[in-house]
Write an enzyme that holds these catalytic residues in place. Structure first.
Site, PDB file in Angstrom:
ATOM      1  N   GLY A 108       2.904  49.668  -1.514  1.00 56.32           N
ATOM      2  CA  GLY A 108       4.159  50.122  -2.123  1.00 56.32           C
ATOM      3  C   GLY A 108       5.389  49.558  -1.432  1.00 56.32           C
ATOM      4  O   GLY A 108       6.460  49.461  -2.044  1.00 56.32           O
ATOM      5  N   GLU A 111       5.891  46.281  -2.964  1.00 57.67           N
ATOM      6  CA  GLU A 111       6.315  46.529  -4.347  1.00 57.67           C
ATOM      7  C   GLU A 111       7.792  46.955  -4.404  1.00 57.67           C
ATOM      8  O   GLU A 111       8.528  46.540  -5.298  1.00 57.67           O
ATOM      9  CB  GLU A 111       5.400  47.591  -4.970  1.00 57.67           C
ATOM     10  CG  GLU A 111       3.978  47.044  -5.182  1.00 57.67           C
ATOM     11  CD  GLU A 111       2.953  48.127  -5.485  1.00 57.67           C
ATOM     12  OE1 GLU A 111       2.902  49.127  -4.745  1.00 57.67           O
ATOM     13  OE2 GLU A 111       2.197  47.977  -6.461  1.00 57.67           O
TER      14      GLU A 111
END
Ligand code: CAA
Length: 256
Positions: A108, A111
């Site tokens: 994440g 991301e």
């Protein structure tokens, strides 16, 4: 709002959000995402802010979703709570956002960096989508955005093996715009952010929107969108100011 997992600072027209859970290498939990989203709202609603920097620590931009929090989630939890969808707030930010990445940007964290408009990487940066090692796959856009940044072959290899990419490979493959010595990362990011914040804010926002449109539409539609927005910019005083300043050999003043 008092923040516990991020630090929010303003330097002239630049808003700086620093992820700040050092004990967990800035692992992303619900509180951090809520605070990040609240800080983005504050900076978006402040017309005095022209550019935003998202950064972490020297060791980690963010080591991914908080595995200790996620470990006990069940499918009904993730589905009913629409787990991860609120993380996308960053990608809907209308003002320019720079990711200044040092250390780990994993899962994440990678991301989140890819949701920013471009990534400035310290020479210590390491990017990766290691979710597969945890028995899941990237869940915050990694399979889609990494593929668009670096192409199918490299994205597929990284997502299927969890291999990390260093800053040199990340620059070579188009994931980051530039590599900066770690000690100079924030100074350089701030310099770039101030250049952007010195431009006309509506023009910078429209430029961002048009570049992003290229990911979501056909070439012909994207060019039509660009043409219409470009033409409309002749309705702003900033066009007169920018062009007059060039002709009068002075710096433009885009205030107001
Ligand atoms: N979640 C929760 N805690 C984390 C974390 C994470 N993603 N990453 C690191 N931490 C914690 C560690 O548990 C450790 O805490 P304790 O001291 O309490 O044990 C602390 O941060 C320091 O970490 P390490 O001791 O592991 O530090 P290291 O330097 O040896 O290793 C690392 C660094 C390689 C980044 C390693 O921590 C690591 O592999 N982290 C997990 C990376 C990962 O798998 N990320 C993907 C998460 S899933 C995801 O993001 C889903 C999605 O797509 C949205």
């Amino acid at each position: 709002m008092a923040y516990e997992t991020i630090l929010l600072e303003v330097d002239e027209r630049v808003g700086i959000i620093r992820l700040n859970r050092p004990q967990a290498l800035n692992a992303l939990n619900a509180q951090l995402i809520n605070e990040l989203n609240a800080a983005l709202d504050v900076l978006e609603n402040d017309r005095a802010i022209g550019c935003i920097i998202l950064t972490g620590s020297e060791k980690a931009f963010a080591a991914g979703a908080d595995i200790k929090a996620m470990q006990s989630f069940t499918y009904p939890d993730t589905y009913l709570d629409d787990y991860i969808t609120s993380w996308e707030r960053l990608s809907r930010t209308r003002k320019p956002v720079i990711a200044a990445v040092a250390g780990f940007a994993l899962g994440g964290g990678c991301e989140l960096a890819m949701m920013c408009d471009f990534i400035l990487a310290a020479d210590t940066a390491k990017f990766g989508q290691p979710e597969i090692k945890l028995g899941v796959m990237p869940g915050s856009g990694g399979t889609q955005r990494l593929t668009r940044f670096v192409g199918k072959s490299k994205a597929m290899e990284m997502c299927l093996t969890g291999r990390l990419m260093d800053a040199v490979e990340a620059e070579r493959s188009g994931l980051v715009s530039r590599i900066i010595p770690a000690a100079e990362l924030m100074t350089e990011a701030l310099k770039v952010a101030k250049v952007i914040a010195g431009m006309s804010l509506p023009i910078a926002m429209q430029t961002k929107e048009a570049v992003n449109r290229s990911y979501e539409t056909s070439l012909a539609e994207g060019i039509r969108f660009e043409r219409r927005v470009f033409q409309s910019q002749f309705g702003l005083a900033h066009q007169q100011e920018g062009m007059s300043a060039f002709i009068e050999k002075r710096p433009p003043n885009f205030k107001g």
